[in-house]
Design a protein around this motif. Structure first.
Motif, PDB file in Angstrom:
ATOM      1  N   UNK A  12      -7.758   8.785   3.237  1.00  0.00           N
ATOM      2  CA  UNK A  12      -7.523   7.899   2.112  1.00  0.00           C
ATOM      3  C   UNK A  12      -6.024   7.704   1.882  1.00  0.00           C
ATOM      4  N   UNK A  13      -5.269   8.780   1.920  1.00  0.00           N
ATOM      5  CA  UNK A  13      -3.815   8.686   1.704  1.00  0.00           C
ATOM      6  C   UNK A  13      -3.138   7.893   2.808  1.00  0.00           C
ATOM      7  N   UNK A  14      -3.589   8.069   4.036  1.00  0.00           N
ATOM      8  CA  UNK A  14      -3.032   7.286   5.147  1.00  0.00           C
ATOM      9  C   UNK A  14      -3.299   5.794   4.932  1.00  0.00           C
ATOM     10  N   UNK A  15      -4.512   5.475   4.500  1.00  0.00           N
ATOM     11  CA  UNK A  15      -4.862   4.078   4.247  1.00  0.00           C
ATOM     12  C   UNK A  15      -4.030   3.501   3.105  1.00  0.00           C
ATOM     13  N   UNK A  16      -3.831   4.284   2.052  1.00  0.00           N
ATOM     14  CA  UNK A  16      -3.016   3.822   0.927  1.00  0.00           C
ATOM     15  C   UNK A  16      -1.568   3.621   1.374  1.00  0.00           C
ATOM     16  N   UNK A  17      -1.037   4.525   2.187  1.00  0.00           N
ATOM     17  CA  UNK A  17       0.336   4.373   2.689  1.00  0.00           C
ATOM     18  C   UNK A  17       0.478   3.096   3.516  1.00  0.00           C
ATOM     19  N   UNK A  23       2.175  -4.182   1.149  1.00  0.00           N
ATOM     20  CA  UNK A  23       2.589  -4.731  -0.146  1.00  0.00           C
ATOM     21  C   UNK A  23       4.100  -4.889  -0.231  1.00  0.00           C
ATOM     22  N   UNK A  24       4.841  -3.917   0.280  1.00  0.00           N
ATOM     23  CA  UNK A  24       6.306  -4.016   0.276  1.00  0.00           C
ATOM     24  C   UNK A  24       6.751  -5.220   1.095  1.00  0.00           C
ATOM     25  N   UNK A  25       6.141  -5.423   2.244  1.00  0.00           N
ATOM     26  CA  UNK A  25       6.502  -6.570   3.091  1.00  0.00           C
ATOM     27  C   UNK A  25       6.214  -7.884   2.359  1.00  0.00           C
ATOM     28  N   UNK A  26       5.079  -7.962   1.687  1.00  0.00           N
ATOM     29  CA  UNK A  26       4.740  -9.174   0.933  1.00  0.00           C
ATOM     30  C   UNK A  26       5.689  -9.384  -0.243  1.00  0.00           C
ATOM     31  N   UNK A  27       6.051  -8.318  -0.927  1.00  0.00           N
ATOM     32  CA  UNK A  27       6.991  -8.444  -2.043  1.00  0.00           C
ATOM     33  C   UNK A  27       8.371  -8.885  -1.556  1.00  0.00           C
ATOM     34  N   UNK A  28       8.762  -8.436  -0.381  1.00  0.00           N
ATOM     35  CA  UNK A  28      10.045  -8.884   0.180  1.00  0.00           C
ATOM     36  C   UNK A  28      10.013 -10.392   0.446  1.00  0.00           C
ATOM     37  N   UNK A  29       8.880 -10.882   0.908  1.00  0.00           N
ATOM     38  CA  UNK A  29       8.741 -12.331   1.124  1.00  0.00           C
ATOM     39  C   UNK A  29       8.803 -13.056  -0.212  1.00  0.00           C
ATOM     40  N   UNK A  30       8.118 -12.522  -1.223  1.00  0.00           N
ATOM     41  CA  UNK A  30       8.150 -13.140  -2.558  1.00  0.00           C
ATOM     42  C   UNK A  30       9.583 -13.172  -3.077  1.00  0.00           C
ATOM     43  N   UNK A  31      10.319 -12.084  -2.873  1.00  0.00           N
ATOM     44  CA  UNK A  31      11.712 -12.033  -3.306  1.00  0.00           C
ATOM     45  C   UNK A  31      12.530 -13.128  -2.633  1.00  0.00           C
ATOM     46  N   UNK A  32      12.272 -13.388  -1.363  1.00  0.00           N
ATOM     47  CA  UNK A  32      13.031 -14.435  -0.667  1.00  0.00           C
ATOM     48  C   UNK A  32      12.786 -15.803  -1.296  1.00  0.00           C
ATOM     49  N   UNK A  33      11.579 -16.034  -1.809  1.00  0.00           N
ATOM     50  CA  UNK A  33      11.300 -17.288  -2.505  1.00  0.00           C
ATOM     51  C   UNK A  33      12.067 -17.371  -3.822  1.00  0.00           C
TER      52      UNK A  33
END
Length: 99
Positions: A12-17, A23-33
Motif C-alpha cells: 500500500x505504501x509503495x502504491x501511495x508513493x 501527483x507531483x508531476x501533474x502539479x508541476x505541469x499545472x504550475x507551468x500553466x
C-alpha cells in the motif's frame, strides 16, 4: 494497483508513493500553466479572478463526485492549491515587471 489489491501495508505504501510521484508531476505541469498565465496577463490585478476560482472549485467538486472523492478532501485541497498558485503567479508577474 487498486487499493483493495494491496495485500499489506508495504504494498500500500509503495502504491501511495508512486501515486504521489504522479501527483507531483501533474502539479508541476499545472504550475507551468500558472507561470504562462503570469506572462499573458497584462495587469497584476488580473491575476486573482474570484469568479474563476469558484468556477474551478465547482468543476473539481463535480469531478470529485464522479470519481468518488470526498468533497471534504477535494474542496479544501483545491482551494489551498488555487491560493498557492495565485501567490506563485503573483511572484512570477512581479519578477516580470522588475527591472
Amino acid at each position: 494497483m487498486p487499493a483493495r489489491a494491496c495485500a499489506d501495508m508495504a504494498q500500500l505504501r509503495t502504491a501511495v508513493d508512486e501515486l504521489d510521484r504522479s501527483l507531483v508531476a501533474l502539479l508541476a505541469i499545472r504550475q507551468s500553466y500558472m507561470e504562462r498565465a503570469a506572462q499573458l496577463k497584462p495587469r497584476r490585478d488580473q491575476v486573482r479572478d474570484d469568479a474563476r476560482v469558484e468556477e474551478v472549485v465547482a468543476h473539481v467538486l463535480a469531478e470529485a463526485e464522479r470519481a468518488g472523492l470526498s468533497p471534504a478532501i477535494a474542496e479544501p485541497v483545491w482551494r489551498t492549491l488555487i491560493e498557492r498558485c495565485i501567490a506563485h503567479e503573483l511572484e512570477v508577474f512581479d519578477r516580470r515587471a522588475a527591472p
